[in-house]
Design a protein around this motif. Structure first.
Motif: not given
Length: 536
Positions: A142-147, A94-100, A181-185
């Motif tokens: 964001g788009r990345a987490l939803r995907k 999760a920490l890596c997924s927050q990286h810029s 619902r939140l991921s709009h899968t």
């Protein structure tokens, strides 16, 4: 003959090559992934509090542009069974997924479906994302987490997904309904679409949508399964519930609380329940008279417990079986008022399983010296268990003596040291007796290392077991270890294990070959294995 890991002709390398002992950021990251702390102390049975402040090495690697390297380490520890618990790996991901850095972020999100193998892991990942974002005052979806979430659901086998959404419905404040619902899968196929509708709208909506529809074979299978899950939730007929469990391999999470008041329901659940879970509830099942002396169900369970194929499938370790056996023998839960009279046939089956399960321990292929401190009484209990420190020391010794070809065992106290003869055919009781046969005195943990050095025994890993608080020692085993390295030419490591210890142990050191263990649990074997293989 020494194993090839202790080359005699590399004395100058061991004495002068300090890079081997450097505690680098990668080593600190691996420690964090293994047991949730970057330090050189593993505290048994302790759940680490995870936060960015405890993952400084990971943050440092991210700042240096080594994010892909970090993600690969996370995947390695999560997938190779090198972690005591998976939570630190999920937090680190999760920490890596927050990286810029886009490459790091992309790699982290792609790894979600590999590391988060069940819904509980996925929900933990999302929760960690939320906690990490709280200070930033921005949303996580964001788009990345939803995907990543969509890919997790769409990548599942439909029947497997139907099972997990009805067994693990929610964890840590998250549910499948919320996440979908939140991921709009957007479901990848009709079967996944059916399951998504079931989660979001319920069974009645599914019936309306699919009853008069021409459905694929896979959709029909999923519909039939969900119909059974709904049927059992509305059934008060014990016989019908039992038949549905047997026919469709239903699990206890899919049943009502009232169903679990039935002895017959529990008996049929036990037949298919994973062996690890069975061992955890043996006392409860005996107390509720689900398992009764001489009953056919009890006999069938005893046969299963001691079957090599079942033990191998469950990957049960001797130490975990011993813990279950001693807890069951105790006849009382650690919390609550549940009491039971231990069944002799179950105890016998557990004893047989204990010895057979040594085949499940994969050899590391290093040379070990296990030294047991007999200076104080070994009758005290290892925290969080029902086993004495003497029995714990014996089973730890047996694990290495039976699985590692190059293992020596010593019993020691102040000024007294004896080489123990621990053979593969010895019982736990015989091993315990062998370890405590010399008189006690004060503790001198440097003696086993000095003995190995003076007798020309090159050792990869010293495991020193003691009952004493590790911070009370006057003689330094660390200095003795350095001398052993210089003389033997071996990159020797030292594990100091205080079986009853609850605090910090040896002084902080930047020597990565030193590790302290407070208490002892199954995870301690994982920690020792990682240290022996130069991972942490």
């Amino acid at each position: 003959m020494e194993p090839p890991s202790c080359p005699r002709n590399h004395m100058s390398n061991a004495a002068g090559d300090n890079s081997h002992w450097e505690v680098s950021d990668k080593v600190r990251l691996r420690r964090f992934l293994c047991y949730g702390s970057e330090g050189d102390v593993y505290t048994a049975t302790e759940e680490a509090h995870l936060g960015a402040a405890r993952a400084e090495a990971l943050l440092s690697m991210l700042q240096e542009g080594r994010g892909i390297e970090a993600v690969n380490e996370i995947k390695r520890f999560a997938q190779d069974g090198r972690a005591v618990r998976l939570d630190p790996s999920i937090f680190a991901l999760a920490l890596c997924s927050q990286h810029s850095g886009m490459a790091t972020k992309r790699a982290a999100f792609q790894a979600v479906k590999e590391i988060c193998r069940d819904p509980a892991h996925l929900f933990s990942f999302i929760q960690y994302k939320k906690e990490l974002k709280e200070d930033m005052k921005c949303g996580i979806w964001g788009r990345a987490l939803r995907k990543a979430v969509s890919d997790w659901y769409n990548g599942q086998d439909a029947m497997s997904l139907a099972a997990v959404v009805t067994t693990c419905k929610q964890r840590g404040g998250w549910s499948h309904r919320d996440v979908l619902r939140l991921s709009h899968t957007k479901p990848a196929n009709e079967a996944i679409a059916l399951i998504s509708k079931y989660v979001a709208k319920g069974w009645k909506e599914v019936q309306v949508a699919y009853t008069d529809k021409e459905n694929t074979e896979e959709v029909v299978k999923v519909l039939s399964y969900l119909e059974v899950v709904e049927k059992v939730k509305h059934s008060c007929d014990e016989t019908e519930v039992i038949n549905l469990i047997e026919e469709h391999k239903l699990e206890r999470e899919q049943l009502l609380t009232d169903h679990l008041k039935s002895k017959l329901v529990w008996r049929v659940l036990l037949k298919e329940m994973p062996l690890q879970l069975v061992l955890q509830i043996l006392g409860k099942m005996t107390a509720k008279k689900v398992l009764q002396p001489g009953a056919s169900e009890t006999q069938a369970l005893c046969e299963r417990i001691q079957t090599e194929a079942a033990l191998k499938k469950a990957k049960l370790h001797p130490f975990s079986i011993l813990l279950a056996s001693e807890h069951y023998k105790r006849g009382q839960g650690y919390q609550g008022k549940t009491k039971w009279a231990a069944d002799g046939s179950i105890l016998k089956a557990l004893d047989v399983a204990f010895y057979k399960s040594f085949l499940n321990v994969e050899p590391i292929g290093k040379s070990f010296l296990v030294a047991v401190d007999v200076s104080t009484s070994l009758s005290s209990v290892v925290p969080g268990t029902a086993i004495s420190t003497a029995v714990a020391a014996a089973v730890i010794t047996m694990v290495f003596a039976r699985t590692e070809a190059h293992t020596r065992v010593l019993a020691y106290s102040e000024g007294a040291l004896e080489l123990c003869s621990i053979s593969a055919d010895m019982t736990l009781a015989q091993t315990t007796d062998e370890l405590v046969k010399i008189p006690g005195g004060s503790t001198d943990c440097s003696l086993p290392i000095i003995w190995a050095t003076e007798n020309g025994k090159a050792v990869d890993v010293f495991i020193i077991l003691t009952n004493n608080p590790l911070w009370t020692f006057t003689a330094s085993p660390v200095e003795a270890l350095k001398k052993h390295r210089q003389k033997s030419g071996c990159h020797s490591k030292l594990v100091m294990c205080g079986l009853t210890s609850t605090g910090h142990t040896m002084a902080d050191t930047e020597d990565r070959g030193l590790l302290s263990i407070c208490g002892f649990d199954l995870g301690a074997f994982t920690v020792i294995r990682n240290l022996a293989q130069d991972l942490i």
